[in-house]
Structures are given as structure tokens and as C-alpha cells.
Design a protein around this motif. Structure first.
Motif, PDB file in Angstrom:
ATOM      1  N   GLY A 210       0.815  -1.203   0.000  1.00  0.00           N
ATOM      2  CA  GLY A 210       0.000   0.000   0.000  1.00  0.00           C
ATOM      3  C   GLY A 210       0.852   1.258   0.000  1.00  0.00           C
ATOM      4  N   LYS A 211       0.564   2.157   0.929  1.00  0.00           N
ATOM      5  CA  LYS A 211       1.296   3.422   1.030  1.00  0.00           C
ATOM      6  C   LYS A 211       2.758   3.176   1.373  1.00  0.00           C
ATOM      7  CE  LYS A 211       1.377   7.937   0.996  1.00  0.00           C
ATOM      8  NZ  LYS A 211       1.192   8.664  -0.281  1.00  0.00           N
ATOM      9  N   GLU A 212       3.027   2.129   2.193  1.00  0.00           N
ATOM     10  CA  GLU A 212       4.413   1.771   2.527  1.00  0.00           C
ATOM     11  C   GLU A 212       5.200   1.487   1.244  1.00  0.00           C
ATOM     12  OE1 GLU A 212       3.403  -0.662   6.688  1.00  0.00           O
ATOM     13  OE2 GLU A 212       3.752  -1.731   4.803  1.00  0.00           O
TER      14      GLU A 212
ATOM     15  N   GLU B  58       4.533   2.515  -1.859  1.00  0.00           N
ATOM     16  CA  GLU B  58       4.738   3.756  -2.614  1.00  0.00           C
ATOM     17  C   GLU B  58       5.930   4.536  -2.063  1.00  0.00           C
ATOM     18  OE1 GLU B  58       1.374   6.295  -2.967  1.00  0.00           O
ATOM     19  OE2 GLU B  58       0.216   4.878  -4.169  1.00  0.00           O
ATOM     20  N   ASN B  59       5.978   4.639  -0.730  1.00  0.00           N
ATOM     21  CA  ASN B  59       7.085   5.365  -0.091  1.00  0.00           C
ATOM     22  C   ASN B  59       8.425   4.696  -0.382  1.00  0.00           C
ATOM     23  OD1 ASN B  59       5.280   7.180   1.006  1.00  0.00           O
ATOM     24  ND2 ASN B  59       5.164   6.129   2.984  1.00  0.00           N
TER      25      ASN B  59
ATOM     26  N   SER C 252       1.517  10.388  -7.526  1.00  0.00           N
ATOM     27  CA  SER C 252       0.222  10.507  -8.217  1.00  0.00           C
ATOM     28  C   SER C 252       0.379  10.551  -9.732  1.00  0.00           C
ATOM     29  CB  SER C 252      -0.514  11.770  -7.742  1.00  0.00           C
ATOM     30  OG  SER C 252       0.212  12.939  -8.109  1.00  0.00           O
TER      31      SER C 252
END
Length: 271
Positions: free
Chosen positions: A38-40, A42-43, A60
Motif C-alpha cells: 500500500g502506502k508503505e 509507494e514510499n 500521483s
């Protein structure tokens, strides 16, 4: 004088020590569930691109998503849309690729537990650091892998630097189980069932009616159903079967002992 806040580990593409690798893993696996997702994810990919190219990208932006898709196609070997520790060990240049060695050759939680019990004779949930070399040697023998003493010493020191972070000379079952692939790691299977020690004691005592400190496989079905009900988990018979298979990897001749089950099921276990 005020101390400076600790900086998060920076991704760099020189060879990493075991400690640096674990720092990076912990930094990105924020929820500690054994995956970067998830966001992890992406980071992680954003920082990886920054380390590789000297410039980050806007998550994005369509180009970012396309490049991340290509990246996952290369490194997400089981195509589950997330990165586990052994996959990260192939992305980052880790010394000796120690994790890949153990993930490839020691893939069974039952083999892991059989070797563990030889050293954790009092079922405390720990082995002493001076026993680690023998434990690793036994694991590799079970996987039909033979290593010369010098290499085994290197693996021992590497894993000590990973898991004996407080230098107390003890290595815990819950930490050492991270050597296993996520799909074989019994600890990860029970993320959704996290009891207090008091709750666990109550349930275990109910099923261990003779008070001998263990339950058998027949009693486990009812205990697992009880656990799922208490945690409001809608688990079908297939799911219960998967849980049972995972937890039976902890068994010793069909016996499931209190201390080992507590490590797996309790969120505040002090073992």
C-alpha cells in the motif's frame, strides 16, 4: 544539551550490513505485518527511485505508477502485490544475502521448530546466543545444505546483529521466525488473533482440562473456533484448516505447549 531526533535510514545502493537492512525494513514495514504494501510500498519505491536516479517522482503521476508496476513485475516473485523480506533482500545489495540463503533452503516451519526445540529445552521461547551457531547448523542440515565453519560463523554473527539488538544474549522465537518466508511464518498467520495473556490463559486452561501444559490436535479445532469467535473473525472451514496447519507446525509430537502458543497468539506476551 538536547539530543537530535534519530533520522530514518536512508536508502543507498552500496552493500548493506545486516543491521542496515533491518533498519530499512522496519522503516518501511510501518505496521510490522511482514510486508511492505500500500502506502508503505509507494514510499519505498519513491525513495528507491531517488537513490537510483538522484531524483524522486510524484506518486500521483502516471509515470510513477507505470514504473512501480514494472518494478513489482521484476521483484514481486509471488505476485501478491507486496514485498516481503526475502524479496527486499534481492532488491537491495545485502551482505552475503543471508536471508535469501535461509529462505531458499529452510522453507518449512515444522523443520524450523524441530531445530528450535533442540535448544529451547525449557520451552521459554528463547535460545541463548551462544547456541545460535548450532541452531543454524541444524537448520541447514535439515535442508541438506553443508557450509564450512567460516561461512557458518559469518551467518551466526549476521543474525546476532539482526536479532539480539539489546545485547542480552537471548534470541526469541518470535524474532527468529522471521527467517521463514511469510507464507510459512506461523506468527504472521495469526496477526488477526491477538489476545491478552489473561484472555489466552482463560481459553487455554479451559481446553487443557487435565492441566498438563499442552493440548492435542483434537482439542485444537474447538480452541481455534473459540479464538475466531472472540476476535469476530468470519473464518470458513478452509480458513480454520489453514490456521490449524500453521499452528500444528508448533506441535511436538502432536502436543501444543502453552508457552509456544502464547508467543504466537498474545499481543502482550512477555516471553
Amino acid at each position: 544539551m538536547a539530543t537530535q531526533p534519530q533520522q530514518p535510514p536512508q536508502l543507498h545502493l552500496a552493500e548493506l550490513t545486516a543491521a542496515q537492512f533491518i533498519d530499512i525494513w522496519k522503516h518501511f514495514d510501518v505496521d510490522g505485518n511482514g510486508y511492505i504494501e500500500g502506502k508503505e510500498l509507494e514510499n519505498f519505491f519513491s525513495e528507491l527511485e531517488n537513490a537510483r536516479r538522484g531524483a524522486g517522482m510524484d506518486p500521483s503521476h502516471a509515470t510513477f505508477k507505470e514504473k512501480m508496476k514494472e518494478f513489482m513485475a521484476s521483484f514481486d516473485k509471488n505476485s501478491d502485490g507486496r514485498i516481503e523480506m526475502s524479496e527486499l533482500a534481492q532488491i537491495l545489495p545485502t551482505e552475503e544475502n543471508f536471508l535469501i540463503c535461509f529462505r531458499e533452503f529452510v522453507g518449512s516451519s515444522s523443520e524450523f521448530m524441530a531445530a528450535w526445540r533442540k535448544y529451547d529445552t525449557d520451552r521459554s521461547g528463547y535460545i541463548e546466543s551462544n547456541e545460535l551457531k548450532g541452531f543454524l547448523s541444524d537448520l541447514l542440515k535439515k535442508a541438506n545444505r553443508n557450509y564450512e565453519d567460516k561461512k557458518l560463523n559469518e551467518y551466526t554473527q549476521t543474525i546476532l546483529s539482526m536479532f539480539d539488538l539489546n545485547g542480552d544474549g537471548k534470541l526469541g522465537l518470535s524474532e527468529m521466525a522471521r527467517l521463514l518466508p511469510v507464507q510459512e511464518n506461523f506468527l504472521m498467520k495469526f496477526q488477526g488473533i491477538r489476545l491478552t495473556v489473561k484472555e489466552f490463559d482463560s481459553i487455554f486452561t479451559f481446553y487443557d482440562q487435565d492441566g498438563n501444559g499442552y493440548i492435542d490436535e483434537q482439542e485444537l479445532d474447538a480452541l481455534l473456533k473459540d479464538l475466531c469467535d472472540k476476535n469476530k473473525m468470519d473464518v470458513d472451514s478452509t480458513g480454520l484448516g489453514d490456521y490449524k496447519k500453521s499452528i500444528m507446525a508448533l506441535s511436538d509430537g502432536g502436543k501444543l505447549y502453552r508457552t509456544e502458543m502464547e508467543i504466537v497468539l498474545c499481543r502482550d506476551s512477555m516471553l
